[in-house]
Write a protein that holds these residues in place. Structure first.
Motif, PDB file in Angstrom:
ATOM      1  N   CYS A  71       0.824  -1.219   0.000  1.00  0.00           N
ATOM      2  CA  CYS A  71       0.000   0.000   0.000  1.00  0.00           C
ATOM      3  C   CYS A  71       0.855   1.265   0.000  1.00  0.00           C
ATOM      4  CB  CYS A  71      -0.905   0.021   1.219  1.00  0.00           C
ATOM      5  SG  CYS A  71      -2.233  -1.202   1.170  1.00  0.00           S
ATOM      6  N   THR A  72       2.081   1.170   0.525  1.00  0.00           N
ATOM      7  CA  THR A  72       2.920   2.369   0.658  1.00  0.00           C
ATOM      8  C   THR A  72       3.348   2.920  -0.693  1.00  0.00           C
ATOM      9  OG1 THR A  72       4.911   1.016   0.839  1.00  0.00           O
ATOM     10  CG2 THR A  72       3.761   1.605   2.895  1.00  0.00           C
ATOM     11  N   ALA A  73       3.341   2.043  -1.728  1.00  0.00           N
ATOM     12  CA  ALA A  73       3.816   2.487  -3.046  1.00  0.00           C
ATOM     13  C   ALA A  73       2.992   3.645  -3.569  1.00  0.00           C
ATOM     14  CB  ALA A  73       3.775   1.313  -4.034  1.00  0.00           C
ATOM     15  N   THR A  74       1.686   3.623  -3.341  1.00  0.00           N
ATOM     16  CA  THR A  74       0.822   4.693  -3.849  1.00  0.00           C
ATOM     17  C   THR A  74       0.972   5.971  -3.043  1.00  0.00           C
ATOM     18  OG1 THR A  74      -0.983   3.916  -2.484  1.00  0.00           O
ATOM     19  CG2 THR A  74      -0.842   3.039  -4.722  1.00  0.00           C
ATOM     20  N   LYS A  75       1.349   5.847  -1.789  1.00  0.00           N
ATOM     21  CA  LYS A  75       1.413   7.031  -0.936  1.00  0.00           C
ATOM     22  C   LYS A  75       2.812   7.664  -0.920  1.00  0.00           C
ATOM     23  CE  LYS A  75      -2.439   5.910   2.087  1.00  0.00           C
ATOM     24  NZ  LYS A  75      -3.195   7.159   1.841  1.00  0.00           N
ATOM     25  N   GLU A  76       3.830   6.875  -1.292  1.00  0.00           N
ATOM     26  CA  GLU A  76       5.186   7.424  -1.296  1.00  0.00           C
ATOM     27  C   GLU A  76       5.291   8.603  -2.260  1.00  0.00           C
ATOM     28  OE1 GLU A  76       8.085   3.703  -0.083  1.00  0.00           O
ATOM     29  OE2 GLU A  76       7.609   4.025  -2.180  1.00  0.00           O
ATOM     30  N   ASP A  77       4.502   8.514  -3.355  1.00  0.00           N
ATOM     31  CA  ASP A  77       4.560   9.594  -4.355  1.00  0.00           C
ATOM     32  C   ASP A  77       4.079  10.914  -3.769  1.00  0.00           C
ATOM     33  OD1 ASP A  77       5.406   7.669  -6.055  1.00  0.00           O
ATOM     34  OD2 ASP A  77       3.408   7.253  -6.893  1.00  0.00           O
ATOM     35  N   ARG A  78       3.273  10.860  -2.728  1.00  0.00           N
ATOM     36  CA  ARG A  78       2.727  12.079  -2.138  1.00  0.00           C
ATOM     37  C   ARG A  78       3.595  12.579  -0.983  1.00  0.00           C
ATOM     38  NH1 ARG A  78      -3.425   9.740  -1.554  1.00  0.00           N
ATOM     39  NH2 ARG A  78      -3.652   9.026  -3.714  1.00  0.00           N
ATOM     40  N   GLY A  79       4.710  11.924  -0.723  1.00  0.00           N
ATOM     41  CA  GLY A  79       5.614  12.357   0.334  1.00  0.00           C
ATOM     42  C   GLY A  79       5.211  11.933   1.724  1.00  0.00           C
ATOM     43  N   HIS A  80       4.355  10.902   1.825  1.00  0.00           N
ATOM     44  CA  HIS A  80       3.926  10.419   3.138  1.00  0.00           C
ATOM     45  C   HIS A  80       5.051   9.637   3.807  1.00  0.00           C
ATOM     46  CE1 HIS A  80      -0.696  10.740   2.571  1.00  0.00           C
ATOM     47  NE2 HIS A  80      -0.046  11.828   2.138  1.00  0.00           N
ATOM     48  N   VAL A  81       5.113   9.706   5.147  1.00  0.00           N
ATOM     49  CA  VAL A  81       6.143   9.011   5.923  1.00  0.00           C
ATOM     50  C   VAL A  81       5.501   7.830   6.630  1.00  0.00           C
ATOM     51  CG1 VAL A  81       7.849   9.224   7.765  1.00  0.00           C
ATOM     52  CG2 VAL A  81       7.419  11.155   6.214  1.00  0.00           C
ATOM     53  N   PHE A  82       6.249   6.700   6.702  1.00  0.00           N
ATOM     54  CA  PHE A  82       5.712   5.482   7.305  1.00  0.00           C
ATOM     55  C   PHE A  82       6.570   5.056   8.475  1.00  0.00           C
ATOM     56  CE2 PHE A  82       4.856   5.563   2.753  1.00  0.00           C
ATOM     57  CZ  PHE A  82       3.461   5.564   2.765  1.00  0.00           C
ATOM     58  N   THR A  83       5.933   4.540   9.502  1.00  0.00           N
ATOM     59  CA  THR A  83       6.614   4.061  10.711  1.00  0.00           C
ATOM     60  C   THR A  83       6.224   2.610  10.939  1.00  0.00           C
ATOM     61  OG1 THR A  83       6.388   6.278  11.643  1.00  0.00           O
ATOM     62  CG2 THR A  83       6.990   4.522  13.166  1.00  0.00           C
ATOM     63  N   ASP A  84       7.185   1.887  11.523  1.00  0.00           N
ATOM     64  CA  ASP A  84       6.912   0.478  11.861  1.00  0.00           C
ATOM     65  C   ASP A  84       5.773   0.444  12.896  1.00  0.00           C
ATOM     66  OD1 ASP A  84       6.868  -2.137  12.718  1.00  0.00           O
ATOM     67  OD2 ASP A  84       9.053  -2.358  12.708  1.00  0.00           O
ATOM     68  N   LEU A  85       4.697  -0.222  12.548  1.00  0.00           N
ATOM     69  CA  LEU A  85       3.518  -0.263  13.422  1.00  0.00           C
ATOM     70  C   LEU A  85       3.826  -0.906  14.768  1.00  0.00           C
ATOM     71  CD1 LEU A  85       0.518   0.460  13.467  1.00  0.00           C
ATOM     72  CD2 LEU A  85       0.003  -1.808  12.585  1.00  0.00           C
ATOM     73  N   GLU A  86       4.775  -1.824  14.775  1.00  0.00           N
ATOM     74  CA  GLU A  86       5.141  -2.508  16.025  1.00  0.00           C
ATOM     75  C   GLU A  86       5.740  -1.529  17.023  1.00  0.00           C
ATOM     76  OE1 GLU A  86       6.409  -6.916  16.453  1.00  0.00           O
ATOM     77  OE2 GLU A  86       8.241  -5.746  16.193  1.00  0.00           O
ATOM     78  N   ILE A  87       6.554  -0.568  16.503  1.00  0.00           N
ATOM     79  CA  ILE A  87       7.165   0.425  17.385  1.00  0.00           C
ATOM     80  C   ILE A  87       6.083   1.319  17.992  1.00  0.00           C
ATOM     81  CG2 ILE A  87       8.692   2.431  17.450  1.00  0.00           C
ATOM     82  CD1 ILE A  87      10.339   1.103  15.229  1.00  0.00           C
ATOM     83  N   VAL A  88       5.147   1.770  17.151  1.00  0.00           N
ATOM     84  CA  VAL A  88       4.044   2.612  17.632  1.00  0.00           C
ATOM     85  C   VAL A  88       3.212   1.859  18.668  1.00  0.00           C
ATOM     86  CG1 VAL A  88       1.946   3.847  16.966  1.00  0.00           C
ATOM     87  CG2 VAL A  88       3.942   3.858  15.452  1.00  0.00           C
ATOM     88  N   PHE A  89       2.933   0.596  18.381  1.00  0.00           N
ATOM     89  CA  PHE A  89       2.147  -0.226  19.294  1.00  0.00           C
ATOM     90  C   PHE A  89       2.848  -0.359  20.646  1.00  0.00           C
ATOM     91  CE2 PHE A  89       0.764  -4.428  20.899  1.00  0.00           C
ATOM     92  CZ  PHE A  89      -0.600  -4.183  20.969  1.00  0.00           C
ATOM     93  N   ALA A  90       4.160  -0.614  20.602  1.00  0.00           N
ATOM     94  CA  ALA A  90       4.935  -0.775  21.836  1.00  0.00           C
ATOM     95  C   ALA A  90       4.905   0.503  22.668  1.00  0.00           C
ATOM     96  CB  ALA A  90       6.366  -1.172  21.504  1.00  0.00           C
ATOM     97  N   GLU A  91       5.033   1.673  21.979  1.00  0.00           N
ATOM     98  CA  GLU A  91       4.997   2.946  22.704  1.00  0.00           C
ATOM     99  C   GLU A  91       3.645   3.167  23.382  1.00  0.00           C
ATOM    100  OE1 GLU A  91       5.955   5.816  19.776  1.00  0.00           O
ATOM    101  OE2 GLU A  91       8.131   5.444  19.833  1.00  0.00           O
ATOM    102  N   LYS A  92       2.583   2.866  22.633  1.00  0.00           N
ATOM    103  CA  LYS A  92       1.244   3.051  23.187  1.00  0.00           C
ATOM    104  C   LYS A  92       1.007   2.127  24.382  1.00  0.00           C
ATOM    105  CE  LYS A  92      -0.613   6.249  20.617  1.00  0.00           C
ATOM    106  NZ  LYS A  92      -1.067   7.537  21.221  1.00  0.00           N
ATOM    107  N   VAL A  93       1.442   0.868  24.248  1.00  0.00           N
ATOM    108  CA  VAL A  93       1.257  -0.087  25.349  1.00  0.00           C
ATOM    109  C   VAL A  93       1.988   0.389  26.583  1.00  0.00           C
ATOM    110  CG1 VAL A  93       1.852  -2.411  26.149  1.00  0.00           C
ATOM    111  CG2 VAL A  93       0.802  -2.098  23.912  1.00  0.00           C
ATOM    112  N   SER A  94       3.227   0.884  26.383  1.00  0.00           N
ATOM    113  CA  SER A  94       4.006   1.386  27.525  1.00  0.00           C
ATOM    114  C   SER A  94       3.306   2.577  28.174  1.00  0.00           C
ATOM    115  CB  SER A  94       5.402   1.778  27.034  1.00  0.00           C
ATOM    116  OG  SER A  94       6.156   2.340  28.085  1.00  0.00           O
TER     117      SER A  94
END
Length: 554
Positions: A71-94
């Motif tokens: 899915c990121t291929a279509t959004k990369e053209d628009r300059g969107h930034v992506f983060t590893d969902l696992e890292i975000v999940f870990a931060e939220k859980v903490s």
């Protein structure tokens, strides 16, 4: 072995030995191994709806939606930034773990919720008991009405039988009269057409002398007038009035009381005074028991009464005392009269102090229950209709009122009201339909919810909270005349016997334990008893205005 560590790359839990082996392995030596509590939580595996073979494992920071790598291929053209969902999940859980610890979920919310759950379960049990008691009472009422219907029906049938017997007797008399007339006609025919017997020659001679033959007329008879049965005029509502009806009080349900959450500092650092109070309370509860002897502690003289027929202990060391002629007096412990009221009460326990400190007393003449607030305002609290309220008791745990009442032509009863004056339950008969009370002179409630009534003729009558009869106590001798009654923190039942000048001590199941006070201890004509917050027994006698206090628990 026990799990102490966690590999955030492999998402595996491991012991100390497993960690060491993991670090030595060439393939996993660069993995992040942390203490188990600091582990990264594995995100739940979820397939992408657009690319079903791929997991959604990335987060678009601009759109804030999870995506798969395709899915990121279509959004990369628009300059969107992506983060590893696992890292975000870990931060939220903490972050949420900190919130959970902050709000004391395990130390406060969860235990309190469990307490509420237990309370609800207790309410379920209590409601089932109450409803079963109501059903039993309804059946008893129905049986009573059935017996009444049978009695009226038998009376009506007996009346019909008597009327029938009278009418048949009249008709049989008429029938006999017609039979005699027919015989008379037959004799007449025989005289002129047959061979007359010698005994009838004389009658024939008399008849021949007459110018014409005279025949007696047919006897007069009357047609009987049968009775008419008028069917009773009744409908479902009339029957419901006979049998009683169940109503749901129009009272808003009270919210359950939730104990407030204390701060962490309060929970972790109780003061020495708090620690001492907890220890003392625990020790008292564990060691409280009957003393080997009863000790007289003190006496109080109550001005304005000529006897102590009932005692109600109030707050701030004040007490209310009543005598046989309607004097109701409030005093302090120094014997100073604070208030005096003239009532219609006699020798029954007709007053009580509520958990709010108000005095409530019954008025037999006007059939009402009055309330006196701490500012000495008297208000009409409950009207009892056609019933005379005798005895009354306020239960300090929930504020319920128990009222013993009498009415001409009706079995006596005990009615439970809530603290707002709404009628909850009537207790009148046992599960066999037998009357429970004659004259409920004094009433109280035990720690297990039992309603304990001192009845001058029926003895001590005890029912459970839903109104089911548990037991009756009629003394140790052939004569037993109970008056004042109370209970203590151990569930004991204490009752005065005016016949033998004693105070009987029972356990909460009605087993006789001892004669707590007797004439040998100077007791004479005991009429009233109550237990204070310090577990002392207060006893009043009808021949003196002195209240005596005894210590009987240690």
């Amino acid at each position: 072995k026990n799990c102490q560590f966690y590999c955030n790359d492999c998402h595996q839990q491991m012991c100390e030995q497993g960690r060491d082996e993991h670090k030595k392995n060439k393939k996993t030596k660069n993995h992040e191994v942390v203490p188990y509590k600091q582990r990264k939580r594995r995100i739940p595996a979820e397939k992408c709806k657009i690319h079903p073979t791929k997991d959604r494992d990335l987060l678009c920071e601009q759109c804030q939606i999870p995506l798969c790598s395709k899915c990121t291929a279509t959004k990369e053209d628009r300059g969107h930034v992506f983060t590893d969902l696992e890292i975000v999940f870990a931060e939220k859980v903490s972050q949420y773990q900190e919130e959970i610890d902050k709000f004391e979920i395990r130390n406060y919310f969860e235990p309190v919720s469990q307490d509420v759950k237990k309370e609800i379960a207790g309410d379920v049990t209590e409601i089932k008991k109450i409803m079963e008691g109501i059903r039993t009472t309804m059946k008893a009422e129905a049986e009573s009405v059935k017996r009444m219907v049978d009695t009226v029906t038998l009376d009506n049938i007996e009346q019909v039988n008597k009327i029938e017997q009278s009418l048949l007797q009249t008709l049989n008399g008429q029938n006999q009269e017609i039979d005699d007339y027919i015989n008379y006609l037959n004799d007449l025919i025989q005289t002129y057409y047959g061979n007359p017997s010698p005994s009838k020659i004389e009658n024939l001679t008399l008849s021949l002398k007459s110018k014409s033959l005279k025949i007696r007329p047919v006897p007069e008879t009357s047609k009987p007038v049968p009775p008419v049965f008028t069917a009773g005029q009744h409908n479902k509502e009339d029957v419901a009035k006979l049998l009683g009806k169940i109503t749901v009080p129009n009272t808003k349900a009270e919210n359950r009381k939730i104990k407030p959450m204390q701060t962490a500092s309060t929970q972790l650092k109780p003061t020495e005074k708090q620690k001492k109070q907890v220890r003392e309370k625990s020790d008292v509860k564990q060691t409280l028991s009957l003393s080997s002897s009863v000790t007289k502690v003190r006496e109080y003289t109550v001005p304005g009464v000529n006897g102590v027929y009932h005692i109600s202990l109030g707050k701030s060391g004040r007490l209310w005392v009543s005598d046989y002629i309607g004097n109701l007096v409030q005093t302090d412990l120094k014997g100073n009269q604070l208030q005096k009221i003239q009532t219609s009460g006699r020798d029954e326990g007709y007053h009580t102090v509520t958990q709010d400190g108000d005095l409530i007393y019954t008025d037999r003449v006007n059939k009402v229950i009055n309330r006196i607030t701490p500012d000495d305002t008297i208000t009409e609290f409950i009207k009892t209709g056609d019933w005379e309220p005798l005895s009354i008791h306020s239960f300090h745990i929930n504020g319920d009122l128990l009222v013993g009442m009498i009415k001409d032509g009706e079995p006596s009863k005990v009615t439970r009201y809530n603290k707002t004056g709404t009628e909850i339950l009537n207790i009148q008969r046992d599960n066999k339909g037998q009357e429970l009370y004659s004259v409920p002179r004094s009433i109280t409630e035990n720690i297990n919810g039992d309603v304990c009534v001192s009845d001058h003729y029926s003895g001590v009558v005890v029912v459970d909270k839903p109104g089911q009869h548990r037991f009756s106590y009629t003394g140790q001798e052939s004569w037993f005349r109970p008056y004042g009654i109370c209970t203590d923190v151990l569930g004991h039942i204490l009752v005065c016997d005016t016949y033998s000048d004693t105070v009987h001590l029972l356990d909460q199941d009605g087993q006789f334990l001892s004669l707590l006070l007797t004439e040998q201890q100077g007791l004479k004509y005991p009429y009233s008893v109550c237990v204070d917050d310090e577990n002392n027994l207060w006893v009043g006698q009808y021949d003196t205005n002195t209240v005596t206090v005894y210590k009987y628990l240690q």
